[in-house]
Every structure is written in structure tokens, then in C-alpha cells.
Scaffold this motif. Sequence first.
Motif, PDB file in Angstrom:
ATOM      1  N   LEU A 133      30.799  19.444  46.533  1.00  0.00           N
ATOM      2  CA  LEU A 133      31.344  20.048  45.321  1.00  0.00           C
ATOM      3  C   LEU A 133      30.448  19.768  44.117  1.00  0.00           C
ATOM      4  O   LEU A 133      30.184  20.661  43.306  1.00  0.00           O
ATOM      5  CB  LEU A 133      32.749  19.507  45.056  1.00  0.00           C
ATOM      6  CG  LEU A 133      33.879  20.020  45.941  1.00  0.00           C
ATOM      7  CD1 LEU A 133      35.150  19.214  45.694  1.00  0.00           C
ATOM      8  CD2 LEU A 133      34.138  21.500  45.682  1.00  0.00           C
ATOM      9  N   GLN A 134      29.987  18.525  43.998  1.00  0.00           N
ATOM     10  CA  GLN A 134      29.135  18.164  42.870  1.00  0.00           C
ATOM     11  C   GLN A 134      27.832  18.965  42.894  1.00  0.00           C
ATOM     12  O   GLN A 134      27.380  19.487  41.862  1.00  0.00           O
ATOM     13  CB  GLN A 134      28.835  16.660  42.902  1.00  0.00           C
ATOM     14  CG  GLN A 134      28.031  16.145  41.728  1.00  0.00           C
ATOM     15  CD  GLN A 134      28.810  16.211  40.435  1.00  0.00           C
ATOM     16  OE1 GLN A 134      28.807  17.240  39.739  1.00  0.00           O
ATOM     17  NE2 GLN A 134      29.500  15.125  40.094  1.00  0.00           N
ATOM     18  N   THR A 135      27.235  19.071  44.062  1.00  0.00           N
ATOM     19  CA  THR A 135      25.970  19.790  44.186  1.00  0.00           C
ATOM     20  C   THR A 135      26.157  21.274  43.878  1.00  0.00           C
ATOM     21  O   THR A 135      25.342  21.893  43.174  1.00  0.00           O
ATOM     22  CB  THR A 135      25.397  19.595  45.594  1.00  0.00           C
ATOM     23  OG1 THR A 135      25.278  18.194  45.865  1.00  0.00           O
ATOM     24  CG2 THR A 135      24.023  20.229  45.732  1.00  0.00           C
TER      25      THR A 135
ATOM     26  N   VAL B   2      32.800  20.758  55.728  1.00  0.00           N
ATOM     27  CA  VAL B   2      31.962  21.912  56.046  1.00  0.00           C
ATOM     28  C   VAL B   2      32.688  23.225  55.733  1.00  0.00           C
ATOM     29  O   VAL B   2      32.136  24.113  55.067  1.00  0.00           O
ATOM     30  CB  VAL B   2      31.525  21.880  57.519  1.00  0.00           C
ATOM     31  CG1 VAL B   2      30.720  23.137  57.863  1.00  0.00           C
ATOM     32  CG2 VAL B   2      30.700  20.627  57.805  1.00  0.00           C
ATOM     33  N   GLY B   3      33.934  23.342  56.185  1.00  0.00           N
ATOM     34  CA  GLY B   3      34.699  24.559  55.909  1.00  0.00           C
ATOM     35  C   GLY B   3      34.840  24.850  54.422  1.00  0.00           C
ATOM     36  O   GLY B   3      34.551  25.969  53.966  1.00  0.00           O
ATOM     37  N   PRO B   4      35.275  23.866  53.618  1.00  0.00           N
ATOM     38  CA  PRO B   4      35.370  24.100  52.177  1.00  0.00           C
ATOM     39  C   PRO B   4      34.030  24.453  51.525  1.00  0.00           C
ATOM     40  O   PRO B   4      33.983  25.246  50.582  1.00  0.00           O
ATOM     41  CB  PRO B   4      35.905  22.768  51.651  1.00  0.00           C
ATOM     42  CG  PRO B   4      36.724  22.239  52.781  1.00  0.00           C
ATOM     43  CD  PRO B   4      35.954  22.624  54.010  1.00  0.00           C
ATOM     44  N   ALA B   5      32.928  23.876  52.031  1.00  0.00           N
ATOM     45  CA  ALA B   5      31.614  24.230  51.485  1.00  0.00           C
ATOM     46  C   ALA B   5      31.275  25.677  51.801  1.00  0.00           C
ATOM     47  O   ALA B   5      30.699  26.395  50.964  1.00  0.00           O
ATOM     48  CB  ALA B   5      30.543  23.298  52.053  1.00  0.00           C
TER      49      ALA B   5
ATOM     50  N   ALA C 200      34.417  12.097  51.144  1.00  0.00           N
ATOM     51  CA  ALA C 200      33.231  11.712  50.377  1.00  0.00           C
ATOM     52  C   ALA C 200      32.157  12.798  50.486  1.00  0.00           C
ATOM     53  O   ALA C 200      31.497  13.148  49.498  1.00  0.00           O
ATOM     54  CB  ALA C 200      32.696  10.370  50.860  1.00  0.00           C
ATOM     55  N   ALA C 201      31.984  13.337  51.702  1.00  0.00           N
ATOM     56  CA  ALA C 201      31.022  14.434  51.889  1.00  0.00           C
ATOM     57  C   ALA C 201      31.446  15.663  51.095  1.00  0.00           C
ATOM     58  O   ALA C 201      30.622  16.332  50.462  1.00  0.00           O
ATOM     59  CB  ALA C 201      30.912  14.762  53.375  1.00  0.00           C
TER      60      ALA C 201
END
Length: 236
Positions: free
Chosen positions: A164-166, A111-114, A158-159
Motif C-alpha cells: 500500500l505504501q509503495t 497479493v490479491g489486494p495488490a 505487514a506485506a
Amino acid sequence: MPAPTLSQLRPGYRALVVGATGAIGSAWVAALHADPHCGEVIALSRQSQPALDLLDEASIADCARWLCMQAPLHLVVDATGALTINGRGPEKRLDELDPHGLLQALHLNAVGPALLMRHFLPRMATGERVIWAKLSARVGSIEDNRKGGWYGYRAAKAALNQLLQTAAIEAARRRPEMVVAALQPGTVRSALSRPFVGDQAMDPAESVQRLMGVIDALPATGRAHFVDHQGQPIPW
């Protein structure tokens, strides 16, 4: 070994390292300062001014506003991550699962990295090659999971990889020359790895030198790359 350089970015590129006081983060800061191609290195952490806390979105937003004066960025390295949380290491069995611990692992590692991407991506340059490099982990690969265990850390990575991909797919619409990479740095000597491997691990500076060569060679494809420190792709 000659100092690595990110030759595919513009001369005088501006770099940001988040998690800059950790073992790998500080090695990134040192390597980028040594890159004659790099014009500026900005380091953010819980100890920096302004301070950045992955668990506090307001601090991320404050840093993003501060970065308006430093923009545009050409490289962002997110070197954050946590394996042991509040003194508790990864779960080895299902009966060790704790919902609070799982949520903390997801918050810190996904969540933080997103949220970093949400607030910092708009500070990146357009119309030229830029790179978002995020430290991930091989254990985040669902296909490569052969040993089990480490439930929260595996799930969080994995999340993270899915996020990242999205984000990479969306970012490519405005920044078609952008590279997004989930990086497996190898087993590196750090506070994170020491309880599990002792000191029998790679020096952080060696890992970063390898990763710099890897990301410099990655093409912009409109999708994220998941690769290790030797440049080998990892199945998602």
C-alpha cells in the motif's frame, strides 16, 4: 448518532466496496447508501455479477473492464481479508508453520489486494480528492509486535502495508489529491473474529461509522496512512 458522511469527496461521489458480503464490507455498503453525499455504491464479491475472486487475477481484470462503464471512482473500500484459511487458524508457534498455509495467507491478504490496486486504480478520478481505503490490522505493525505468534497473518498484513505504501507513492504522481489508508477497524463481530473473541466485539456498523470519519479527515500527503478506527496512527 447522525449518519456519517464523506464530506471531503465531491457531491455525488461514486464508491466501490470489494468484499461486500462480509461483516465489515456489508456495513460499508449500508453506510455509503445512507450517506446523502454519495451518488452510487458498487458492491463486488465472489457472489456479485460480475464475480470477483482474489485468488483469480482474471476475475479481477474482468471486473476492472466492467468498471470502465462505472468510472470514475472516488472511493474504493477493500474490505477483503482472511484469518482462518481452509479451517486452519493462525499459527501460535514456529513448529506450526506450514509453507502452503503461509503462501495462502499472503495471497489472500497481500497479493490479491495488490492486484486490486493494479487493476482498479486506473478507474479512479484524477484532478480531485479520491480515497483508497484498505482494511489492514494492527498485527501487521512490525514495531508494535509484542506478543509474537500469528506468523502468516502478521507477515501478510505487514506485506500488505508495504505494498500500500509503495503504491501510494507511485499513485501520488498522477493523483496528488489521493488518500491511501491502511485501516485497523478494531475487533469487530464477524466470522473472522468469532473463533477468537466470541461476540464480545464491536458492531461492524459502529466500526464503519468511525472509519468514515477517520478517512474523511485524512490529508493527501503522497504517502499511505496506517491508522485505527479512532484516527490514531499505528507504527508501520
